[in-house]
Enzyme design. Structure first.
Site, PDB file in Angstrom:
ATOM      1  N   ASN A 108      -6.135   6.624  -8.012  1.00 19.49           N
ATOM      2  CA  ASN A 108      -5.439   5.586  -7.245  1.00 19.49           C
ATOM      3  C   ASN A 108      -6.026   5.596  -5.849  1.00 19.49           C
ATOM      4  OD1 ASN A 108      -2.157   5.305  -5.706  1.00 19.49           O
ATOM      5  ND2 ASN A 108      -3.626   3.701  -6.145  1.00 19.49           N
ATOM      6  N   GLY A 109      -6.508   4.445  -5.402  1.00 21.01           N
ATOM      7  CA  GLY A 109      -7.122   4.356  -4.076  1.00 21.01           C
ATOM      8  C   GLY A 109      -8.478   3.698  -4.160  1.00 21.01           C
ATOM      9  N   TYR A 115       6.148  -3.141   0.461  1.00 15.22           N
ATOM     10  CA  TYR A 115       5.954  -3.967  -0.737  1.00 15.22           C
ATOM     11  C   TYR A 115       5.531  -3.199  -1.979  1.00 15.22           C
ATOM     12  CZ  TYR A 115       3.493  -7.592  -3.554  1.00 15.22           C
ATOM     13  OH  TYR A 115       3.056  -8.417  -4.550  1.00 15.22           O
ATOM     14  N   CYS A 170      -1.084   4.550   8.377  1.00 16.40           N
ATOM     15  CA  CYS A 170      -2.181   3.590   8.468  1.00 16.40           C
ATOM     16  C   CYS A 170      -1.592   2.193   8.580  1.00 16.40           C
ATOM     17  CB  CYS A 170      -3.074   3.676   7.231  1.00 16.40           C
ATOM     18  SG  CYS A 170      -4.364   2.396   7.190  1.00 16.40           S
ATOM     19  N   GLY A 205      -0.250  -1.655 -11.206  1.00 21.01           N
ATOM     20  CA  GLY A 205      -1.466  -2.214 -11.781  1.00 21.01           C
ATOM     21  C   GLY A 205      -1.244  -2.613 -13.219  1.00 21.01           C
ATOM     22  N   CYS A 259      -3.615   1.235  -8.338  1.00 21.44           N
ATOM     23  CA  CYS A 259      -3.349   1.865  -9.616  1.00 21.44           C
ATOM     24  C   CYS A 259      -2.152   2.793  -9.524  1.00 21.44           C
ATOM     25  CB  CYS A 259      -4.561   2.709 -10.058  1.00 21.44           C
ATOM     26  SG  CYS A 259      -6.088   1.781 -10.200  1.00 21.44           S
ATOM     27  N   ASP A 262       8.513 -10.520   2.106  1.00 18.75           N
ATOM     28  CA  ASP A 262       7.892  -9.265   2.558  1.00 18.75           C
ATOM     29  C   ASP A 262       6.628  -9.482   3.375  1.00 18.75           C
ATOM     30  OD1 ASP A 262       5.404  -8.889   0.581  1.00 18.75           O
ATOM     31  OD2 ASP A 262       7.079  -9.690  -0.539  1.00 18.75           O
TER      32      ASP A 262
END
Length: 517
Positions: A125-126, A266, A457, A50, A23, A370
């Site tokens: 978002n997440g 990306y 990450c 999104g 998002c 990508d």
């Protein structure tokens, strides 16, 4: 109203979408400004994050009004709607679903009335990884409205609203430490704008300054669009509050930064800056490193537009091979809401890309993309290039092989669908029918981001998840939809094991994604 199909505009094959982000979130506190229109243009700048639904909540100091619907930002809102959303503070959201189905109820901002009678609107978002655990606690505690929708975001809103005798700010400080996973929140009550970021800072969130106010957004590009200057990133583990008394900050957890490296590959706009590093510059540098790590004897470097373009520029620069445009993209076909006929559907990737035959014919090509997820898109692309007269096709990928699903806000395929999980590099090369195939190294990618390796990450490449996933059988996009209803209509969650998350009726469980071959 046309409904969003949930596909990013740069997807090439509608049947096999690439990795999808969760998002985009936006928030603005600016008395005297048209905050709804600022939120609209901020969300417009974040549309790539999104496209299933969009919404804006506005407060005039007395009440919070939420307007949301399924579809693109430009479809959900028009001039009349925005003009009716009057106030001095707003939050907005554009959604791709990573928890919960694509329904109106799951569109954001989510809304609750608190125990104190205050309105609360929240954007997320997440993706949380302890959603089922939180749902059990909420249901057992009798939290009202906890299953109005089936998203982790709505659950968090319910938990904050249910804290008795606490302000929204104090309630957030109670709830935020209980959350595990990735979250960048913008939320609001009648008078205050809030922003919070998980202790790992997996998803981006930035703070900006207007002449007469403040802005928070998923990406710096959204700040640019609305004329806000970048102040800083919201720190991992930080809660910010903005009201008539100014900005204040407190931490609900110690920072343990693990930003998503795939934002650089990306997800983020190329004109965004993350961690002080411009995304476009990072992608060009990835291409340079890819050329040095994996040279090719070829006549022309072409990108798979748009996401492969910066890396292709870098590859051409470092290799000395000319850069060219070999594929023309139609950016609008994938956004159609008319189902194509079977004849048209069979064209697949040609709906989005068409080759420049005069450029390709007789050439040995380096094709830069990508990522490779399932391999279907690259297989169709290479077939098309060969049919157009390419002599050789050498594929270069600006990320390491994607072998593991993401549980922090990117909707990758399951492990079973990730082609690099079951095949080595040569096996993938043979599967997509390339003359050669190479990926940038993890070390090369990280170096290009200019971020310390311990602050990123890379779980989708390594399988090393920086935030404990807990019981994987209670993870998955439809985790809350797998909870059975009791006869009285309430949800029965005590003792629920989450086994439904991987069933035929509720597909997509994380246990399935991790354990299938």
């Amino acid at each position: 109203m046309p409904r969003g199909d949930g596909r990013l505009t740069h997807d090439l094959d509608p049947q096999f979408p690439g990795p999808q982000d969760a998002c985009g979130v936006f928030g603005v506190w600016a008395p005297g400004e048209e905050v709804a229109k600022l939120a609209y243009f901020g969300l417009y700048a974040l549309q790539h994050r999104g496209q299933e639904a969009a919404g804006i909540a506005v407060s005039d100091g007395a009440s919070v009004v939420v307007y949301k619907d399924l579809g693109l930002v430009s479809q959900v809102f028009d001039e009349a709607t925005l003009s009716s959303l009057r106030g001095h503070l707003a939050v907005g959201h554009t959604r791709y679903s990573t928890t919960g189905a694509s329904t109106w109820e799951n569109a954001q901002p989510t809304f609750r009335t608190t125990e104190a009678g205050t309105g609360l609107a929240l954007c997320h978002n997440g993706n949380l990884v302890n959603t089922a655990e939180l749902a059990v606690k909420a249901a057992d505690a009798g939290v009202s409205g906890v299953f109005t929708a089936t998203t982790d975001s709505d659950l968090v809103t319910s938990l904050i609203a249910a804290q008795p005798d606490l302000s929204v700010e104090a309630a957030a400080m109670e709830v935020l430490p209980q959350l595990r996973g990735a979250f960048s929140f913008t939320f609001m009550d009648e008078s205050t704008l809030y922003a919070a970021r998980d202790p790992q800072g997996v998803r981006p969130l930035v703070l900006g300054r207007l002449e007469r106010g403040w802005v928070v957004a998923s990406e710096t590009a959204a700040l640019d669009i609305v004329g806000a200057s970048v102040v800083r990133e919201v720190e991992p583990g930080e809660l910010i509050a903005i009201d008539e008394n100014g900005l204040r900050s407190q931490h609900f957890a110690a920072a343990e930064p693990k930003g998503c490296v795939f934002e650089y590959v990306y997800l983020a706009r190329p004109d965004t800056t993350i961690g002080g590093r411009g995304v476009h510059a990072a992608r060009v540098e990835i291409g340079r490193r890819l050329a040095r790590e994996h040279p090719a004897d070829a006549d022309l470097v072409i990108p798979v537009p748009e996401s492969g373009t910066p890396a292709a520029v870098g590859y051409a620069e470092a290799s000395g091979i000319p850069y060219g445009l070999g594929l023309v993209k139609n950016s609008y076909v994938g956004r159609t809401f008319i189902q194509p006929s079977q004849t048209i559907r069979q064209l697949g990737i040609r709906l989005k890309l068409n080759p420049l035959r005069d450029v390709i014919r007789g050439k040995r090509l380096v094709v830069v993309d990508d990522s490779i997820v399932r391999g279907n898109t690259q297989r169709a692309l290479i077939r098309m290039l060969r049919e157009s007269g390419a002599v050789e096709v050498h594929v270069r990928i600006s990320s390491p092989p994607v072998k593991w699903p993401c549980f922090y806000g990117i909707d990758f395929a399951s492990r079973a669908e990730l082609i690099a999980n079951g095949l080595d590099v040569d096996g993938v090369r043979a599967s997509i029918n390339a003359d050669s195939l190479a990926y940038v190294s993890e070390q090369g990618l990280i170096a290009a981001t200019e971020q310390p390796v311990n602050r990123l990450c890379t779980a989708c490449f390594t399988g090393q998840y920086p935030i404990s996933l807990g019981e994987t059988e209670v993870l998955g996009k439809h985790v809350l939809e797998g909870i059975e209803r009791r006869v009285d209509g309430a949800r029965a969650v005590t003792g629920w094991t989450g086994e439904q998350a991987g069933s035929a009726t509720v597909p997509g469980g994380a246990d399935d994604a991790l354990t299938r071959p």
